[in-house]
Write a protein that holds these residues in place. Structure first.
Motif, PDB file in Angstrom:
ATOM      1  N   ARG A   3     -10.588  64.218  60.066  1.00  0.00           N
ATOM      2  CA  ARG A   3      -9.561  64.831  60.149  1.00  0.00           C
ATOM      3  C   ARG A   3      -8.661  64.805  58.556  1.00  0.00           C
ATOM      4  O   ARG A   3      -8.615  63.593  58.094  1.00  0.00           O
ATOM      5  N   LEU A   4      -8.195  65.799  58.243  1.00  0.00           N
ATOM      6  CA  LEU A   4      -7.184  65.673  57.150  1.00  0.00           C
ATOM      7  C   LEU A   4      -5.766  64.908  57.562  1.00  0.00           C
ATOM      8  O   LEU A   4      -5.595  64.771  58.663  1.00  0.00           O
ATOM      9  N   LEU A   5      -5.047  64.634  56.810  1.00  0.00           N
ATOM     10  CA  LEU A   5      -3.890  63.893  56.959  1.00  0.00           C
ATOM     11  C   LEU A   5      -3.053  64.861  57.677  1.00  0.00           C
ATOM     12  O   LEU A   5      -3.030  65.977  57.713  1.00  0.00           O
ATOM     13  N   PRO A   6      -2.301  64.363  58.657  1.00  0.00           N
ATOM     14  CA  PRO A   6      -1.357  65.069  59.505  1.00  0.00           C
ATOM     15  C   PRO A   6      -0.245  65.631  58.685  1.00  0.00           C
ATOM     16  O   PRO A   6       0.217  65.443  57.567  1.00  0.00           O
ATOM     17  N   PRO A   7       0.585  66.522  59.013  1.00  0.00           N
ATOM     18  CA  PRO A   7       1.769  67.402  58.465  1.00  0.00           C
ATOM     19  C   PRO A   7       2.695  66.504  58.093  1.00  0.00           C
ATOM     20  O   PRO A   7       2.887  65.392  58.740  1.00  0.00           O
ATOM     21  N   PRO A   8       3.500  67.018  57.074  1.00  0.00           N
ATOM     22  CA  PRO A   8       4.708  66.037  56.528  1.00  0.00           C
ATOM     23  C   PRO A   8       5.437  65.271  57.694  1.00  0.00           C
ATOM     24  O   PRO A   8       5.773  64.232  57.090  1.00  0.00           O
ATOM     25  N   GLY A   9       5.923  65.983  58.698  1.00  0.00           N
ATOM     26  CA  GLY A   9       6.918  65.258  59.598  1.00  0.00           C
ATOM     27  C   GLY A   9       6.206  64.049  60.304  1.00  0.00           C
ATOM     28  O   GLY A   9       6.950  63.507  61.360  1.00  0.00           O
ATOM     29  N   GLN A  10       4.885  63.701  60.158  1.00  0.00           N
ATOM     30  CA  GLN A  10       4.216  63.133  61.157  1.00  0.00           C
ATOM     31  C   GLN A  10       3.704  61.779  60.214  1.00  0.00           C
ATOM     32  O   GLN A  10       2.943  61.795  59.185  1.00  0.00           O
ATOM     33  N   PRO A  11       4.472  60.620  60.838  1.00  0.00           N
ATOM     34  CA  PRO A  11       3.637  59.396  59.749  1.00  0.00           C
ATOM     35  C   PRO A  11       2.121  59.194  59.970  1.00  0.00           C
ATOM     36  O   PRO A  11       1.595  59.193  61.162  1.00  0.00           O
ATOM     37  N   LEU A  12       1.934  58.545  58.977  1.00  0.00           N
ATOM     38  CA  LEU A  12       0.485  58.242  58.946  1.00  0.00           C
ATOM     39  C   LEU A  12       0.077  56.916  59.953  1.00  0.00           C
ATOM     40  O   LEU A  12       0.963  55.767  59.831  1.00  0.00           O
ATOM     41  N   ARG A  13      -1.109  56.975  60.558  1.00  0.00           N
ATOM     42  CA  ARG A  13      -1.463  55.820  61.161  1.00  0.00           C
ATOM     43  C   ARG A  13      -2.564  55.100  60.307  1.00  0.00           C
ATOM     44  O   ARG A  13      -3.550  55.792  60.078  1.00  0.00           O
ATOM     45  N   ILE A  14      -2.268  53.936  60.021  1.00  0.00           N
ATOM     46  CA  ILE A  14      -3.158  53.312  58.754  1.00  0.00           C
ATOM     47  C   ILE A  14      -3.996  52.197  59.514  1.00  0.00           C
ATOM     48  O   ILE A  14      -3.610  51.421  60.095  1.00  0.00           O
ATOM     49  N   GLY A  15      -5.421  52.184  59.196  1.00  0.00           N
ATOM     50  CA  GLY A  15      -6.178  51.201  59.503  1.00  0.00           C
ATOM     51  C   GLY A  15      -6.342  50.189  58.414  1.00  0.00           C
ATOM     52  O   GLY A  15      -6.297  50.601  57.253  1.00  0.00           O
ATOM     53  N   LEU A  16      -6.198  48.743  58.677  1.00  0.00           N
ATOM     54  CA  LEU A  16      -6.140  47.953  57.446  1.00  0.00           C
ATOM     55  C   LEU A  16      -7.473  46.748  57.714  1.00  0.00           C
ATOM     56  O   LEU A  16      -7.659  46.408  59.018  1.00  0.00           O
TER      57      LEU A  16
END
Length: 521
Positions: free
Chosen positions: A118-131
């Motif tokens: 998936r490409l990154l979500p639209p600007p109003g949606q925060p990123l879910r980041i895996g660490l």
């Protein structure tokens, strides 16, 4: 969340007579652009990518791969633009000795090896980041367990729960290369100027990357979610920069590791600072400041970050102070807060366990690193004051345990108001492959970590580890793990109205993730 389940099947196998790259990795993406990096074996100098985004038609790109001098591997990256916003991208890559030998668009798009991300979500949606960090699967004696956490991460990615994967150090473990050269007395006359030896050394690092990243459990993840990476010591050799002296052979190993880090890891990232691999990046209301804490690390010179990287970091932070970021993640590799370093160092020296002193010296709180720690914390608390709408969180790996913490400044200038108690948070996830400390070393770690606040620098900065709800060991997660960081309102795709950070640790042996909410400060 856009698109359906994400999956990828890549490796050195053939699909209907078509040769696949040895490694296919999805790098830096936006909501409409993507980077797909490939590595192929000797002789396969041409690559063809077919792809489509969303419901669009398949397109193709052809690329001539490059071959570094003395290398048996070829590499290249496809840069895709104008993709359907925040869509799922389906793709396949084939390689051949000639452009004429590449399969057609129709053949590739109909192959069984289509990958998805998936490409990154639209600007109003925060990123879910895996660490993730510390991919030392070789430390696990049980072969069936070695890559079990990568398999679990693949399931989490496939379920659509990660938008961006941060690899924060030790993506490969090169220590055995150094040990083999030492045992064979090959490094007695090794210098960076000995080009014949350097070619052999670089090739050993390239082979390590390919052997490590071709594993199906890893390949599936690398090909199905955008990744960014920063190196740490084991990507070079254990304790790089934390020894008393740097020999010509040490420098040769560093230069070989640097070249291959660029070829396999740094090419996935946004543009770097000028004399380090650190970088700043902004997307969806989130800032990432990823610091390179190895290129300029020197125990003797008492440096970790390096003068120019400090200056470029300051300039980047100044530019973001008025940008309205809701969250700034700062990646440091080694966590600023961990054990009580001075006490651990004295104990190890007293017991003659000097082999572990390199790990102690890697700590930000070690004596020769203390001034750099002060500079780091001072800059982050200053940014917190200058950008009052931004929450600041440190992200780290390295220590083979999972922890969360709060760090506090007692410097009056850092207060936003008279009533303010300046604090930032820290999240550590380590390691996805490496075993946690055990036996006596675990006892040393436990003795060095308590419930009380730890003085980080002359009583001006303190830190305290937090209890992890549901963790059998309290404040420290002594299990192999990875973390997922979520700033969104559960199930709604938008920001948490209170800007809290939800941290989920997926840990070996636990059926359900350990979940903790770090309240906005």
């Amino acid at each position: 969340m856009s698109g359906g389940p994400v999956r990828a099947r890549f490796g050195s196998w053939n699909d209907g007579g078509m040769s696949r790259p040895l490694i296919t990795t999805v790098g830096c993406c936006t909501s409409t652009t993507a980077r797909i990096a490939v590595t192929a074996k000797h002789g396969l100098s041409h690559a063809r990518l077919v792809f489509r985004s969303g419901e669009g038609v398949f397109q193709e790109r052809t690329l001539r791969l490059t071959q570094p001098v003395g290398s048996s591997f070829l590499q290249g990256s496809f840069e895709l633009e104008g993709l359907a916003a925040s869509s799922t991208v389906e793709y396949a890559v084939a390689v051949s000795a000639s452009e004429d030998g590449l399969p057609s668009l129709a053949q590739l798009s109909d192959s069984k090896g289509l990958g998805r991300f998936r490409l990154l979500p639209p600007p109003g949606q925060p990123l879910r980041i895996g660490l993730v960090s510390c991919n030392g699967g070789h430390t696990v004696n049980d072969h069936d367990r070695r890559h079990a956490m990568w398999k679990r991460l693949g399931e989490v990615v496939s379920a659509g729960e990660v938008d961006l994967l941060l690899h924060v150090g030790d993506q490969v473990y090169a220590d055995h290369i150094r040990e083999a050269w030492q045992l064979a007395d090959l490094d007695d006359h090794l210098t960076p100027e000995n080009e014949e030896a350097m070619q052999r050394l670089r090739e050993a690092f390239r082979t390590l990357y390919c052997d490590t990243w071709q594993r199906p459990e890893l390949a599936s993840v690398l090909g199905s979610v955008p990744s960014m990476m920063m190196w740490d010591d084991h990507d070079i050799f254990d304790g790089w920069g934390s020894h008393d002296e740097v020999t010509p052979a040490d420098r040769a190993f560093f230069e070989a590791a640097r070249t291959t880090f660029e070829e396999f890891q740094a090419r996935l990232n946004p543009p770097a600072f000028s004399d380090s691999y650190g970088f700043g990046w902004v997307s969806n209301g989130i800032g990432l400041l990823v610091l390179d804490a190895r290129t300029h690390r020197s125990w003797k010179d008492q440096t970790v970050i390096g003068r120019r990287q400090w200056a470029e970091m300051d300039a980047w932070l100044e530019a973001q102070a008025c940008a309205g970021l809701k969250r700034l993640y700062v990646v440091t590799g080694v966590p600023p807060l961990h054990a009580k370093v001075a006490a651990a160092s004295r104990l190890l020296e007293k017991l003659g366990m000097t082999a572990y002193l390199g790990d102690v010296r890697d700590s930000w709180m070690a004596p020769n690193n203390a001034e750099e720690l002060r500079k780091l914390l001072n800059r982050l608390f200053e940014f917190r004051k200058c950008s009052p709408c931004t929450e600041v969180t440190l992200l780290s790996g390295d220590v083979h345990v999972g922890t969360t913490a709060r760090l506090r400044s007692r410097v009056p200038f850092h207060k936003r108001s008279d009533l303010d108690q300046p604090e930032i948070t820290q999240v550590v996830s380590s390691g996805i492959g490496s075993e946690p400390p055990s036996g006596f070393i675990r006892k040393v770690v436990e003795l060095g970590i308590g419930s009380e606040a730890v003085d980080m620098y002359q009583d001006l900065f303190t830190g305290r580890l937090l209890e992890l709800p549901g963790n059998p060991d309290g404040r420290v997660l002594f299990r192999r793990n990875f973390a997922v960081l979520d700033l969104g309102a559960a199930g709604k795709g938008g920001w948490d109205p209170d800007l809290n950070l939800r941290v989920r640790y997926f840990a070996e042996g636990l059926a359900r993730p350990i979940e903790q909410t770090l309240l906005a400060l």
